[in-house]
Write an enzyme that holds these catalytic residues in place. Sequence first.
Site, mmCIF file in Angstrom:
data_model
loop_
_atom_site.group_PDB
_atom_site.id
_atom_site.type_symbol
_atom_site.label_atom_id
_atom_site.label_comp_id
_atom_site.label_asym_id
_atom_site.label_seq_id
_atom_site.Cartn_x
_atom_site.Cartn_y
_atom_site.Cartn_z
ATOM 1 C CG ASP A 50 6.185 -18.195 -32.256
ATOM 2 O OD1 ASP A 50 5.518 -17.253 -31.796
ATOM 3 O OD2 ASP A 50 6.629 -19.128 -31.560
ATOM 4 C CG HIS A 51 8.309 -15.072 -30.079
ATOM 5 N ND1 HIS A 51 8.055 -14.034 -29.203
ATOM 6 C CD2 HIS A 51 7.706 -16.161 -29.551
ATOM 7 C CE1 HIS A 51 7.338 -14.481 -28.193
ATOM 8 N NE2 HIS A 51 7.095 -15.753 -28.384
ATOM 9 C CG HIS A 68 8.327 -17.943 -23.926
ATOM 10 N ND1 HIS A 68 8.395 -16.580 -23.856
ATOM 11 C CD2 HIS A 68 7.438 -18.230 -24.906
ATOM 12 C CE1 HIS A 68 7.593 -16.051 -24.775
ATOM 13 N NE2 HIS A 68 6.994 -17.032 -25.418
ATOM 14 N N GLY A 69 9.262 -21.815 -21.947
ATOM 15 C CA GLY A 69 10.194 -22.818 -21.433
ATOM 16 C C GLY A 69 9.599 -23.649 -20.308
ATOM 17 N N GLY A 110 3.714 -19.449 -24.076
ATOM 18 C CA GLY A 110 4.206 -20.206 -22.920
ATOM 19 C C GLY A 110 3.166 -21.174 -22.389
ATOM 20 C CB SER A 167 4.997 -25.923 -22.736
ATOM 21 O OG SER A 167 4.992 -26.185 -24.117
HETATM 22 ZN ZN LIG Z 1 6.085 -17.127 -27.344
#
Ligand SMILES: [Zn+2]
Length: 277
Positions: free
Chosen positions: A81-82, A174-175, A204, A206
């Site tokens: 990922d990333h 994200h986050g 992102g 979540s």
């Molecule tokens: Zn991501």
Amino acid sequence: MLVSSKDYLEDARKNHYAFPHFNYWDSNSIRAEIKAAEELKLPVILAWAEKHSPEIGMEDALVLGKYFGSKAKVPVILHLDHGVTPELVKKGVDEGFTSVMIDASDKDFDTNVAITQEIVEYAHARGVVVEAEIGHVGTNSTEDDSKYTEVDAAKEFAQRTQVDSLAISIGTSHGVYKTGTPKLNFDRLAELRNALSIPLVLHGGSSSGNENLRKAAELGITKVNIYTDLAMASLHATQKKTFTTEPEMAAAQRKAIEDLSKHYYDVFETNKYVYQV
Ligand SMILES: [Zn+2]
């Protein structure tokens, strides 16, 4: 068993559901995520992110991913990922990830195309699929129309890079969200899905709202990345003090991660996938 994501994401695109992508950061998290998938008899995407290198390096993550992934009773996509360092992504291709993301989305368009092309060529020659990103998924939730992925740019990007799937920006971050559930640009998502023939990915995921995520899956998102919620669930499990020993605490963390993983399968309607033994 370890598999490529290609057929799964194509199926999700065709049938309007999504697969959850779970980041793992230790053996506890990966075991819990696999257990959720096994109980639901559904494939799972397990991901190690380059930015988690300080907590667990790629070599260690690969050992865990290959060990637990190959003995899992369901298909496991092992995803990098990333990946922001091309050399590291190539090493990941060589050493066992079945899917990689090259993230050059912070670069200008042509540089993003060039870096992605280089990884696609390398990975495809070795049977590994590639995800890239266009339009930057930020780390805060400011309202700014320019952050949404543009349709023409996405089309050109897909054609020039021949990438297998594309992470787009439609309003998630994200986050942790500072201002509550985000407002997603579903019109843009629908336009992108109609304009592109490859699967679309949402980062992102979540705390982006169950209704938002289900609608995104229906409208063309085939994979939703989840990390923060899992890490928070694990943390909160340690704060409930329902245990008296460290192994019991670890078990409580796994249970929390497992329950949340199952919840996301439900939100994304992944059970529309017909499991082939
Ligand atoms: Zn991501």
